[in-house]
Enzyme design. Structure first.
Site, mmCIF file in Angstrom:
data_model
loop_
_atom_site.group_PDB
_atom_site.id
_atom_site.type_symbol
_atom_site.label_atom_id
_atom_site.label_comp_id
_atom_site.label_asym_id
_atom_site.label_seq_id
_atom_site.Cartn_x
_atom_site.Cartn_y
_atom_site.Cartn_z
ATOM 1 C CG ASP A 211 2.787 0.160 11.435
ATOM 2 O OD1 ASP A 211 2.059 0.726 12.519
ATOM 3 O OD2 ASP A 211 2.916 0.605 10.470
ATOM 4 C CG ASP B 227 -0.433 -0.313 2.508
ATOM 5 O OD1 ASP B 227 0.687 -0.544 2.575
ATOM 6 O OD2 ASP B 227 -1.198 -0.402 3.396
#
Ligand SMILES: *[C@@H]1O[C@H](CO)[C@@H](O)[C@H](O)[C@H]1NC(C)=O
Ligand SMILES: *[C@@H]1O[C@H](CO)[C@@H](O)[C@H](O)[C@H]1NC(C)=O
Ligand SMILES: *[C@@H]1O[C@H](CO)[C@@H](O)[C@H](O)[C@H]1NC(C)=O
Ligand SMILES: *[C@@H]1O[C@H](CO)[C@@H](O)[C@H](O)[C@H]1NC(C)=O
Length: 845
Positions: A465, A59
């Site tokens: 993350d 993405d």
């Protein structure tokens, strides 16, 4: 906006006349190997006609091609500062006829975070090179619903024909010339009204098209396929078909109307059947209900074949694939079964019956029907976690594909990596498969900080993350992310100049103090009890002797702590200022904001503004000489500045540098007297990665046509003080690169430098434009890198996210919290809201 930048760049060169382009020096670039992944993989596509041809899309970090040894090759490393949005891949299509052709629909956001329109990229050499056709609208590779697909498809009977289903209300688009030109299909009038929520421009943009699927059995080779299916994100009618090669369209009657969205529409040609996975959210984070349906094309009959009945499911369905070698065999995944783990189901009878990859055997006992192999990326499991059910199969499973030539070979994408295996048929014989991490070569981490302290390991990284790593080697995957305390994202990392084994990092945690300290170069850590779990994470700087931590947060401004005393506010340094510590003088910290420079000489307790950096209106980064006290550099929106008197006064570096972002100092050459400076800068009107060995008199471009590193302002750079010429580049979605010179240093020009006065007005307008793009991108670094991927669930264990706003009561086993969640946060009496991961908290007993 893009074209206005190009015009300005050209104008600068033209007006200045004598301005030269910086020389280039050849560099060899490699990824720092983490073993694979570090972010969401929303799409995996096998070519149905050529064995071994497969691709994955990400993405925010571009597309990859599968190699025969299970590794992946990145296909879009050419993407640089001007075309950074091309790393958002919203759809991918591989040509079933001319199997060397592959297409991408690219663009990052459809809201204002991305000022640029999207494009269709086409390749005739399996993605080695690309040709681009700009679209007249935006494409959202990092928007909600990006795991639906595929929105871009090639007609299997006439491969000059492609369809692209756009987002928003842009509708269906068609090309009849291998993707070179595109026209809107005006007869497709349904646009889909679904959007996630109205809380932001990011979540309120309609998702639009989900997928387009040709019925290859309906046509004849050489003519456009008559029957085409299309799924859109709409609550209500959402699956449509054409019987006349896209001229007219109609809703497929009998489609179940539960208000669910069709995530994947997959044809089983031998069965003349379309399988559809539905969920009640667009994904990739949401979904608490859904079905799997089978549409019999011959009879027009719809059948609910959901593995879990609608009445008792707590997830929707996403990833779905059929075994083309064995009609009637299919695999489907939950998009988000956050607790205890994702679920994957397999059927060998067209969905009449299913078997699961694990099942409860009387809580808390679970029968696992898989072995788990993460030797490629051991850090995928936090082995310090005490979670009762560590998530292994993953989350956000929207991409799932069985190799059309090998029934044993399958791959699926998660929020963190790609898993799969080579023994899928053992599911049916022994009910035990090996789920293996198979993402070697995919490096898609969003990197927030990099240091290589002298005497320490090869590299320390702060990563969005997945936390960050102690890289004892640049080629071997780390065994474990930073832990104890463990942070989902590590925002920044710094070392003490006089005692380089002393390291500080900052990251967010629901349970642990958000600042951590190490005295062994980041191998082991302890919580800095100056902070608590409610101390916001931010940028950090550690004083030269390692006793004082300066923390810059976006919500609470600057804070200082000495000897782990509680953090206290520093009101004299503006919120959001760039910060740094002197690397030799323990009492000195630096700050820069809005074009002004600030210095503290009392260990950060108070800062004084010392000077303005020319006409700058921003300070983007500050770096300090690794051993010389008071020797400090800053990049701004007008250039690069140097001080040798503790920031009291600065010299603007000439040599054509008119803007700068992240940069770093590395070991000087054998004949050099000063460290090499590396950085993302604008030099002579070009924004790229540069280095200088003479403090900015001469610059060499070291990024190249094949290594662009995406948005300049989103990257982090540092030099290596142990290896001359080595530079580290942390990207926003393509992992960490390291480069070393492979070509010799170009001859330096003695007549170079300063023609800047003639270009001032042009270059400042150019800089302004670039900065506005950059600001957008910087926002995405911090916000969307977090939404684009998720942390491993083991990293959060306590209270719910504060982003939820509703005060209504949830249901037993219902959701009660999580990032972006706005539903009920209170559990029924006797039930407790338990955090499964940053995105999902559940009422449990
Ligand atoms: C689809 O319907 C046709 C016609 O009723 C039937 O012959 C066929 O078996 C059905 N296919 C499947 C896979 O059930
Ligand atoms: C899922 O949605 C269906 C249709 O609205 C509903 O009947 C069912 O109760 C829902 N399931 C759950 C677990 O809420
Ligand atoms: C975690 O794994 C690493 C690498 O295998 C090992 O060195 C370390 O001891 C493990 N730690 C724990 C707490 O199990
Ligand atoms: C460190 O900086 C302070 C403030 O500028 C100065 O007074 C002091 O002499 C410096 N210390 C050393 C060791 O240079």
């Amino acid at each position: 906006m893009l074209s206005s930048i190009s015009v300005a760049v050209l104008a600068t060169g033209f007006l200045a006349g004598t301005v030269h382009g910086a020389a280039s020096q050849a560099y060899t670039w490699k990824n720092v190997n983490t073993g694979g992944g570090g972010g969401f993989v929303p799409g995996i596509v096998f070519n149905p006609s050529a064995k071994g041809v497969a691709y994955a899309r990400t993405d925010i970090g571009g597309a990859y091609r599968l190699n025969s040894d299970d590794t992946w090759t990145a296909l879009q490393d050419y993407v640089g500062n001007t075309n950074w949005n091309r790393w958002g891949v919203d759809a991918l299509a591989t040509d079933p006829v001319d199997t060397n052709r592959v297409y991408l629909a690219v663009g990052m956001y459809t809201n204002e975070w991305d000022p640029n329109n999207g494009a269709i990229l086409r390749s005739t050499d399996k993605g080695d090179t690309w040709t681009e056709t700009a679209l007249p609208f935006k494409v959202g590779g990092n928007m909600p619903g990006r795991g639906m697909g595929e929105r871009l498809v090639v007609d299997p009977n006439d491969n000059s024909v492609l369809y692209f289903g756009a987002r928003n209300t842009q509708g269906l688009w068609k090309s009849s010339d291998y993707g070179a030109t595109w026209a809107k299909v005006t007869s497709f009038t349904w646009t889909g009204t679904y959007f996630q929520d109205s809380s932001s421009t990011y979540t309120s943009d309609p998702v639009g098209f989900a997928w387009v699927t040709f019925d290859s059995t309906s046509g004849t080779k050489g003519s456009p396929t008559p029957r085409i299916f299309a799924g859109i994100a709409n609550v209500g009618q959402s699956v449509f078909k054409s019987e006349d090669a896209g001229k007219t369209w109609s809703w497929i009657s009998g489609e179940p109307m539960y208000g669910f969205l069709p995530h994947r529409g997959v044809l089983s040609p031998a069965e003349k059947t379309l399988y559809i996975s539905y969920g009640n959210g667009a994904g990739p984070y949401d979904g608490t209900n859904g079905t799997v349906h089978r549409y019999n094309i011959s009879s027009g009959v719809w059948t609910d074949i959901s593995p879990t009945p609608m009445a008792s499911t707590y997830y929707g369905y996403g990833g779905l694939s059929v075994d083309l070698q064995d009609p009637g065999t299919l695999v489907v995944a939950s998009v988000n079964s956050w607790w205890p783990d994702a679920q994957i189901f397999r059927s060998v009878d067209s969905g009449a019956t299913w078997s699961a990859l694990w099942e409860w055997n009387g809580y808390p006992s679970i029968n696992y029907y898989y072995n788990y192999d993460i030797t490629n990326a051991p850090w995928l499991q936090d082995n310090t976690s005490s979670d009762e059910f560590p998530v292994r199969l993953g989350w956000m499973i929207e991409a799932l594909a069985i190799d059309p030539f090998d029934s044993n070979h399958w791959l699926y994408g998660t929020g963190a990596t790609i898993y799969g295996g080579h023994d899928l048929q053992s599911w049916d014989s022994t009910h035990k498969v090996t789920v293996k991490s198979l993402a070697v070569g995919i490096e898609e981490m969003a990197v927030l900080g990099l240091i290589a302290p002298p005497g320490g390991p090869a590299l320390l990284s702060a990563v969005g993350d997945v936390g960050g790593f102690y890289h004892s080697s640049l080629t071997t995957a780390p065994a474990q992310a930073f832990d104890t305390p463990t942070y989902g994202s590590t925002n920044d990392i710094d070392y003490a100049g006089n005692k380089p084994s002393n390291i500080v990092r900052s990251g967010s945690s629901d349970t642990d103090p958000t600042v951590a300290l190490s005295t062994d170069f980041g191998k082991t850590w302890s919580a800095d009890y100056a902070s608590s779990s409610s101390t916001p994470a931010g940028k950090v700087a550690l004083s030269a002797d390692g006793d004082t931590v300066l923390l810059m947060t976006s919500s609470s401004g600057a804070m200082i702590s000495k000897f782990q005393a509680a953090f206290s506010a520093v009101s004299s340094l503006p919120t959001g200022a760039a910060i740094a510590s002197d690397k030799a003088n323990n009492t000195v910290f630096y700050g820069g904001s809005a074009g002004s420079f600030y210095v503290s000489t009392n260990s950060g307790v108070a800062f004084q503004k010392t000077t303005s950096l020319g006409s700058s209106t921003a300070v983007n980064a500050i770096r300090v000489h690794p051993s010389v006290a008071g020797d400090v550099w800053a990049t701004t929106d007008t250039g690069l500045f140097h001080s040798t008197n503790y920031g009291s006064s600065f010299t603007k570096i000439a040599g054509g540098c008119t803007a700068g972002w992240s940069f770093g100092l590395g070991k000087a050459s054998a004949t050099g007297s000063y460290p090499v400076i590396f950085g993302f800068l604008t030099v002579d009107g070009a924004t790229a990665l540069f280095k200088t060995e003479d403090m900015g008199a001469n610059w060499q471009t070291i990024s190249d046509a094949k290594h662009g590193f995406g948005a300049a302002s989103a990257n982090v750079v540092n030099g290596d003080m142990s290896n001359y010429g080595r530079v580290f580049v942390g990207t926003n979605g393509r992992g960490i690169f390291y480069g070393s010179p492979s070509g010799s240093l170009p001859a330096t020009s003695t007549t170079s430098t300063t023609t800047m006065k003639t270009t001032t007005s042009t270059s400042s307008s150019k800089t302004t434009t670039t900065t506005s793009v950059s600001t957008t991108k910087t926002t995405t670094t911090t916000t969307t890198s977090k939404t684009s991927t998720t942390s491993t669930t083991s990293k959060t264990t306590a209270t719910t996210s504060s982003s939820a706003t509703s005060t209504a009561t949830s249901t037993p086993y219902g959701q009660c919290g999580g990032a972006g969640y706005t539903g009920p946060t209170i559990c029924p009496s006797g039930w407790t809201c338990t955090v499964a991961n940053p995105y999902y908290s559940q009422c449990t007993q």
